[in-house]
Design a protein around this motif. Structure first.
Motif, short mmCIF file in Angstrom:
data_model
loop_
_atom_site.label_atom_id
_atom_site.label_comp_id
_atom_site.label_asym_id
_atom_site.label_seq_id
_atom_site.Cartn_x
_atom_site.Cartn_y
_atom_site.Cartn_z
N ASP A 136 6.39 14.18 -20.80
CA ASP A 136 7.58 15.02 -20.86
C ASP A 136 8.77 14.40 -20.15
O ASP A 136 9.56 15.09 -19.50
CB ASP A 136 7.29 16.41 -20.28
N GLY A 137 8.89 13.06 -20.26
CA GLY A 137 10.06 12.39 -19.70
C GLY A 137 10.02 12.16 -18.21
O GLY A 137 11.02 11.74 -17.62
N GLN A 138 8.89 12.42 -17.57
CA GLN A 138 8.78 12.28 -16.12
C GLN A 138 7.58 11.41 -15.75
O GLN A 138 6.60 11.35 -16.48
CB GLN A 138 8.62 13.65 -15.46
N ILE A 139 7.68 10.74 -14.61
CA ILE A 139 6.52 10.05 -14.06
C ILE A 139 5.76 11.08 -13.23
O ILE A 139 6.20 11.49 -12.16
CB ILE A 139 6.93 8.84 -13.21
N VAL A 140 4.62 11.48 -13.75
CA VAL A 140 3.83 12.54 -13.13
C VAL A 140 2.98 11.99 -11.99
O VAL A 140 2.82 12.64 -10.95
CB VAL A 140 2.94 13.23 -14.19
N GLU A 141 2.43 10.79 -12.19
CA GLU A 141 1.65 10.12 -11.15
C GLU A 141 1.95 8.64 -11.17
O GLU A 141 2.28 8.06 -12.21
CB GLU A 141 0.15 10.34 -11.37
N ASP A 142 1.82 8.00 -10.01
CA ASP A 142 2.04 6.56 -9.87
C ASP A 142 1.16 6.09 -8.73
O ASP A 142 1.38 6.48 -7.57
CB ASP A 142 3.51 6.28 -9.58
N GLY A 143 0.14 5.29 -9.05
CA GLY A 143 -0.75 4.86 -7.99
C GLY A 143 -1.67 3.74 -8.43
O GLY A 143 -1.51 3.16 -9.52
N ALA A 144 -2.63 3.43 -7.61
CA ALA A 144 -3.59 2.36 -7.91
C ALA A 144 -4.47 2.75 -9.09
O ALA A 144 -4.78 3.93 -9.27
CB ALA A 144 -4.45 2.09 -6.68
#
Length: 305
Positions: free
Chosen positions: A274-282
């Motif tokens: 939906d146009g967003q970075i919901v999670e960012d990780g390893a």
């Protein structure tokens, strides 16, 4: 191992677009970089086959790429919603998520193929230029591989690979051809050098497009679902080339549905919806312990089929 950005890769990455008027236009294209013939860059030894073992960005004061609250709309549809992220030199970021989540648009804004509505994008600490020669220089540093191969059907594979160095970098033809043959060997299709694209499989065509871009040595590579147009048995051909590139320390953002590549080649995985970075990780964290219900739902569907 040395810092991935320590050798100062520089590049020009363009799609050669011949117009009916006979003028050779040189906007932006696919590209990738590493130890190239004649570039004076030595191949770096890998102490561990896992790219997650690399210390990306070591010795660098600022990220190579930074997005700050970037938003983008198409008419009434908002495709990017205040997206913020950064990328260190030598880092491999894989972006996954459902179709229509904004992943491809994100890639296109980084190369300014799509202008943004608000926020800002910094490359090497500088805002993206709006137009002109500065924009051309930016696109020389940021290559992009698309789903389609964009090879000239009426030119041989060798000619496709040498067009950029000869026309843009003014490399002597004989030198460009020698380098091109080395690059084609590197991606495993040296024997196809004198064939035309129609004589190659889809996987071979995409590897030819990657070899063409290798000659231009970009500092950042964007891959927008490079395997989505390929038959399943050809996907591994392209992923193997991309994995070797990651192991060589190239800074990369890869939009893909190939979860195996994300697990094995990425330093980080970003989940977009939906146009967003919901999670960012390893990768291990994302695939085994996703933090959000949206990510858990996505993984439950994509990993069970």
């Amino acid at each position: 191992m040395g810092a991935p950005g320590a050798h100062g890769w520089e590049a020009t990455s363009v799609i050669h677009n011949e117009q009916p008027d006979g003028v050779l236009r040189l906007p932006c294209i696919s590209g990738m970089a590493s130890s190239l013939p004649g570039s004076g860059v030595a191949t770096r030894a890998m102490t561990n086959s896992s790219t997650t073992a690399r210390p990306p960005g070591s010795g660098c004061a600022q990220p190579l790429l930074a997005l700050e609250n970037v938003s983008k709309t198409f008419g009434d549809l908002q495709v990017l919603r205040a997206v913020s992220l950064s990328l260190e030199r030598g880092e491999v970021l894989v972006v996954v998520g459902p179709s229509g989540g904004g992943k491809s648009t994100l890639c296109r804004t980084i190369n300014r193929l799509e202008p943004i509505d608000s926020g800002r994008i910094l490359f090497d600490g500088r805002p993206l230029p709006a137009e002109g020669r500065e924009l051309a220089r930016h696109r020389a540093d940021v290559g992009m591989v698309f789903q389609s191969f964009n090879l000239f059907a009426h030119k041989t594979v060798l000619h496709n690979v040498t067009l950029g160095p000869v026309n843009v970098r003014k490399t002597p033809k004989a030198q460009a051809e020698a380098q091109a043959m080395d690059l084609l060997e590197r991606v495993g299709i040296q024997s196809q050098a004198h064939k035309y694209p129609a004589q190659l499989s889809g996987g071979q065509q995409q590897r030819a497009a990657i070899a063409r871009a290798l000659a231009m040595r970009p500092r950042l590579m964007l891959f927008d679902e490079p395997t989505s147009a390929l038959d399943p048995e050809m996907v591994s051909e392209v992923l193997d080339v991309m994995t070797r590139l990651a192991e060589d320390g190239m800074t990369m953002i890869v939009v893909t549905h190939e979860m195996g590549f994300a697990r094995n080649a990425a330093n980080r995985v970003a989940f977009m919806a939906d146009g967003q970075i919901v999670e960012d990780g390893a990768p291990d964290e994302f695939f085994t312990q996703p933090r959000t219900d949206r990510a858990r739902d996505f993984l439950s569907k994509i990993l069970t089929h």
